[in-house]
Design a protein around this motif. Structure first.
Motif, mmCIF file in Angstrom:
data_model
loop_
_atom_site.group_PDB
_atom_site.id
_atom_site.type_symbol
_atom_site.label_atom_id
_atom_site.label_comp_id
_atom_site.label_asym_id
_atom_site.label_seq_id
_atom_site.Cartn_x
_atom_site.Cartn_y
_atom_site.Cartn_z
ATOM 1 N N TYR A 1 5.224 -59.126 -45.990
ATOM 2 C CA TYR A 1 5.097 -59.207 -44.363
ATOM 3 C C TYR A 1 4.498 -60.359 -44.416
ATOM 4 O O TYR A 1 3.621 -61.523 -44.083
ATOM 5 C CB TYR A 1 4.539 -58.526 -43.423
ATOM 6 N N HIS B 1 7.845 -43.619 -40.415
ATOM 7 C CA HIS B 1 9.125 -43.111 -40.822
ATOM 8 C C HIS B 1 7.425 -41.859 -41.517
ATOM 9 O O HIS B 1 6.998 -42.974 -41.839
ATOM 10 C CB HIS B 1 9.471 -43.958 -42.213
ATOM 11 N N HIS C 1 4.594 -43.187 -39.836
ATOM 12 C CA HIS C 1 3.646 -44.012 -39.987
ATOM 13 C C HIS C 1 4.417 -45.696 -39.705
ATOM 14 O O HIS C 1 5.676 -45.903 -40.735
ATOM 15 C CB HIS C 1 2.960 -44.242 -41.413
ATOM 16 N N ARG D 1 0.881 -60.390 -45.233
ATOM 17 C CA ARG D 1 -0.180 -59.821 -45.491
ATOM 18 C C ARG D 1 1.235 -59.168 -46.201
ATOM 19 O O ARG D 1 2.064 -58.668 -46.020
ATOM 20 C CB ARG D 1 -0.371 -58.299 -44.250
ATOM 21 N N SER E 1 1.312 -55.525 -48.612
ATOM 22 C CA SER E 1 0.710 -54.348 -49.468
ATOM 23 C C SER E 1 0.955 -53.903 -50.432
ATOM 24 O O SER E 1 1.962 -53.539 -50.871
ATOM 25 C CB SER E 1 1.305 -52.881 -48.075
HETATM 26 O O1 LIG Z 1 2.903 -52.487 -45.248
HETATM 27 C C1 LIG Z 1 2.235 -51.488 -45.278
HETATM 28 O O2 LIG Z 1 0.527 -51.023 -45.316
HETATM 29 C C2 LIG Z 1 2.853 -49.815 -45.220
HETATM 30 C C3 LIG Z 1 4.290 -49.302 -46.449
HETATM 31 C C4 LIG Z 1 5.039 -48.299 -45.946
HETATM 32 O O3 LIG Z 1 4.669 -47.403 -45.099
HETATM 33 C C5 LIG Z 1 6.552 -48.237 -46.679
HETATM 34 O O4 LIG Z 1 6.830 -49.018 -47.384
HETATM 35 O O5 LIG Z 1 6.493 -46.819 -46.795
#
Ligand SMILES: O=C(O)CCC(=O)C(=O)O
Length: 209
Positions: A118, A128, A186, A198, A200
């Motif tokens: 991000y 989703h 989420h 950020r 993830s």
């Molecule tokens: O970035 C996140 O923490 C969630 C990522 C997410 O929901 C996904 O890639 O399905």
């Protein structure tokens, strides 16, 4: 990649290292057989990992069809399949630690590592569940380790209800488990606040997407 990144006061001086999981992860039991585990600051010195993740690790800008036009997916993606070397040794350690801690309950290892970058508050992911694979019908786990500027992960029950919010960045861990991918959704919402990048890292078992 040129992304303005403000190092965290708590993170910058240290070498990246995991802290223990056992006895420190807090489980939130949700309706419908879902749960979320949360451990803020699981990774110490996480900015050292972020620096590597913000480099040239093969980030991809995806596009998707939206009604009659193709639009850019608002985040960059990198996918690591089974056995593919991860770009920082801390991530390999994190994978092993998650397997050791959750393996007995999950009954199988985490296999893939999906990554999302991000770049700023305009990047996001809409509501989703990860339901493209076995998680459409089976309980499973998705473990997410976050690096960089915290962004809220929101969860809400499918069909509506009160939502939960976890602010995730700087080495925080969440694990969505049980029926969470089927019975809850989420998202990472956009924000107009100035926020740094950020990343993830999502560990999933085989066949879960
Ligand atoms: O970035 C996140 O923490 C969630 C990522 C997410 O929901 C996904 O890639 O399905």
């Amino acid at each position: 990649m040129e992304l303005a990144h403000q190092p965290s006061m708590f993170d910058v001086a240290e070498e990246a290292a995991l802290t223990p999981l056992r006895g420190r992860v807090r489980r939130h039991v949700l309706d419908g057989g879902a749960w979320v585990d949360h451990l803020p600051g699981w990774v110490r010195g996480s900015d050292a990992v972020l620096e590597v993740l913000l480099g040239d690790i093969g980030w991809r800008a995806d596009r998707r069809q939206m009604y009659d036009r193709e639009v850019a997916v608002p985040r960059l993606l990198r996918w690591y399949g089974r056995g593919e070397a991860l770009p920082h040794p801390l991530l390999t350690e994190a994978h092993a630690a998650l397997d050791a801690h959750y393996g007995p309950e999950l009954g199988e290892p985490f296999v893939t590592a999906g990554m999302c970058l991000y770049r700023d508050g305009r990047d996001s992911v809409a509501w989703h569940g990860d339901r493209l694979g076995r998680s459409r019908t089976q309980d499973t786990m998705v473990a997410i380790v976050s690096f960089g500027s915290p962004r809220p992960l929101l969860l809400r029950p499918v069909g509506g209800g009160e939502s939960l919010r976890f602010s995730l960045g700087h080495g925080d861990l969440v694990v969505m488990g049980g029926s969470c991918q089927r019975t809850w959704e989420h998202c990472i919402p956009k924000t107009t606040r100035p926020v740094g990048p950020r990343v993830s890292v999502q560990f999933r078992p085989a066949g879960v997407a």
